[in-house]
Design a protein around this motif. Structure first.
Motif, PDB file in Angstrom:
ATOM      1  N   ALA A 125       0.836  -1.204   0.000  1.00 60.17           N
ATOM      2  CA  ALA A 125       0.000   0.000   0.000  1.00 60.17           C
ATOM      3  C   ALA A 125       0.869   1.251   0.000  1.00 60.17           C
ATOM      4  O   ALA A 125       0.612   2.195  -0.765  1.00 60.17           O
ATOM      5  N   ILE A 126       1.907   1.259   0.811  1.00 55.10           N
ATOM      6  CA  ILE A 126       2.801   2.423   0.862  1.00 55.10           C
ATOM      7  C   ILE A 126       3.536   2.594  -0.465  1.00 55.10           C
ATOM      8  O   ILE A 126       3.655   3.705  -0.985  1.00 55.10           O
ATOM      9  N   ARG A 127       3.997   1.487  -1.032  1.00 57.25           N
ATOM     10  CA  ARG A 127       4.710   1.574  -2.319  1.00 57.25           C
ATOM     11  C   ARG A 127       3.801   2.126  -3.416  1.00 57.25           C
ATOM     12  O   ARG A 127       4.230   2.959  -4.223  1.00 57.25           O
ATOM     13  N   LEU A 128       2.558   1.651  -3.473  1.00 56.87           N
ATOM     14  CA  LEU A 128       1.633   2.137  -4.493  1.00 56.87           C
ATOM     15  C   LEU A 128       1.371   3.634  -4.322  1.00 56.87           C
ATOM     16  O   LEU A 128       1.320   4.377  -5.310  1.00 56.87           O
ATOM     17  N   MET A 129       1.222   4.070  -3.080  1.00 64.90           N
ATOM     18  CA  MET A 129       0.991   5.493  -2.843  1.00 64.90           C
ATOM     19  C   MET A 129       2.204   6.321  -3.254  1.00 64.90           C
ATOM     20  O   MET A 129       2.067   7.391  -3.829  1.00 64.90           O
ATOM     21  N   MET A 130       3.409   5.795  -2.999  1.00 66.01           N
ATOM     22  CA  MET A 130       4.625   6.511  -3.395  1.00 66.01           C
ATOM     23  C   MET A 130       4.782   6.552  -4.911  1.00 66.01           C
ATOM     24  O   MET A 130       5.428   7.459  -5.439  1.00 66.01           O
ATOM     25  N   GLN A 131       4.197   5.576  -5.601  1.00 66.01           N
ATOM     26  CA  GLN A 131       4.270   5.546  -7.054  1.00 66.01           C
ATOM     27  C   GLN A 131       3.221   6.446  -7.702  1.00 66.01           C
ATOM     28  O   GLN A 131       3.179   6.560  -8.912  1.00 66.01           O
ATOM     29  N   GLY A 132       2.363   7.058  -6.884  1.00 65.31           N
ATOM     30  CA  GLY A 132       1.404   8.012  -7.424  1.00 65.31           C
ATOM     31  C   GLY A 132      -0.023   7.523  -7.535  1.00 65.31           C
ATOM     32  O   GLY A 132      -0.883   8.239  -8.040  1.00 65.31           O
ATOM     33  N   TYR A 133      -0.294   6.322  -7.074  1.00 65.42           N
ATOM     34  CA  TYR A 133      -1.668   5.831  -7.099  1.00 65.42           C
ATOM     35  C   TYR A 133      -2.493   6.577  -6.066  1.00 65.42           C
ATOM     36  O   TYR A 133      -1.984   6.999  -5.029  1.00 65.42           O
ATOM     37  N   LEU A 134      -3.765   6.718  -6.333  1.00 65.69           N
ATOM     38  CA  LEU A 134      -4.687   7.285  -5.362  1.00 65.69           C
ATOM     39  C   LEU A 134      -5.004   6.215  -4.321  1.00 65.69           C
ATOM     40  O   LEU A 134      -4.880   5.009  -4.584  1.00 65.69           O
ATOM     41  N   GLY A 135      -5.455   6.639  -3.156  1.00 63.19           N
ATOM     42  CA  GLY A 135      -5.776   5.701  -2.090  1.00 63.19           C
ATOM     43  C   GLY A 135      -6.818   4.683  -2.500  1.00 63.19           C
ATOM     44  O   GLY A 135      -6.712   3.493  -2.197  1.00 63.19           O
ATOM     45  N   ILE A 136      -7.833   5.121  -3.226  1.00 63.56           N
ATOM     46  CA  ILE A 136      -8.896   4.207  -3.646  1.00 63.56           C
ATOM     47  C   ILE A 136      -8.379   3.196  -4.672  1.00 63.56           C
ATOM     48  O   ILE A 136      -8.790   2.037  -4.677  1.00 63.56           O
ATOM     49  N   GLN A 137      -7.438   3.621  -5.514  1.00 64.07           N
ATOM     50  CA  GLN A 137      -6.855   2.694  -6.489  1.00 64.07           C
ATOM     51  C   GLN A 137      -6.001   1.644  -5.791  1.00 64.07           C
ATOM     52  O   GLN A 137      -6.081   0.461  -6.121  1.00 64.07           O
ATOM     53  N   LYS A 173       0.121   6.163   9.486  1.00 61.96           N
ATOM     54  CA  LYS A 173       1.093   5.550  10.390  1.00 61.96           C
ATOM     55  C   LYS A 173       2.508   5.674   9.829  1.00 61.96           C
ATOM     56  O   LYS A 173       3.448   5.980  10.551  1.00 61.96           O
ATOM     57  N   PHE A 174       2.654   5.429   8.534  1.00 65.34           N
ATOM     58  CA  PHE A 174       3.960   5.523   7.896  1.00 65.34           C
ATOM     59  C   PHE A 174       4.503   6.950   7.969  1.00 65.34           C
ATOM     60  O   PHE A 174       5.672   7.155   8.264  1.00 65.34           O
ATOM     61  N   ASN A 175       3.645   7.927   7.713  1.00 61.24           N
ATOM     62  CA  ASN A 175       4.070   9.326   7.757  1.00 61.24           C
ATOM     63  C   ASN A 175       4.476   9.767   9.163  1.00 61.24           C
ATOM     64  O   ASN A 175       5.360  10.597   9.326  1.00 61.24           O
ATOM     65  N   GLN A 176       3.830   9.213  10.168  1.00 59.23           N
ATOM     66  CA  GLN A 176       4.126   9.606  11.543  1.00 59.23           C
ATOM     67  C   GLN A 176       5.379   8.946  12.094  1.00 59.23           C
ATOM     68  O   GLN A 176       6.114   9.561  12.847  1.00 59.23           O
ATOM     69  N   GLY A 177       5.608   7.660  11.729  1.00 57.79           N
ATOM     70  CA  GLY A 177       6.715   6.964  12.368  1.00 57.79           C
ATOM     71  C   GLY A 177       7.518   6.056  11.478  1.00 57.79           C
ATOM     72  O   GLY A 177       8.294   5.245  11.977  1.00 57.79           O
ATOM     73  N   GLY A 178       7.331   6.135  10.177  1.00 56.25           N
ATOM     74  CA  GLY A 178       8.101   5.304   9.262  1.00 56.25           C
ATOM     75  C   GLY A 178       7.671   3.838   9.303  1.00 56.25           C
ATOM     76  O   GLY A 178       6.568   3.508   9.727  1.00 56.25           O
TER      77      GLY A 178
END
Length: 71
Positions: free
Chosen positions: A12-24, A42-47
């Motif tokens: 999920a984090i990788r897809l978001m970093m690649q530019g996918y929308l949350g729903i995608q 969670k990732f943004n707050q603490g890696g």
């Protein structure tokens, strides 16, 4: 990654970093979009450490004391 749930969190984090929308990302991983949002938060707050941390409910208090269980 041995644990499938943790692999989904990473994906999920990788897809978001690649530019996918949350729903995608949610559709691709068969997750609810709010779940993906929680993972990103969670990732943004603490890696990665915060992403892997799981909190379980303590459960119901046992009826028997430890001594009673041993009997």
């Amino acid at each position: 990654m041995k644990n499938a749930n943790m692999a989904k969190r990473i994906a999920a984090i990788r897809l978001m970093m690649q530019g996918y929308l949350g729903i995608q990302a949610a559709e691709l991983l068969n997750l609810h979009r709010e779940t993906v949002s929680i993972y990103v938060q969670k990732f943004n707050q603490g890696g990665m450490d915060a992403l892997f941390k799981r909190h379980y409910a303590p459960g119901r208090k046992p009826y028997l004391s430890p001594d009673e269980e041993r009997e």
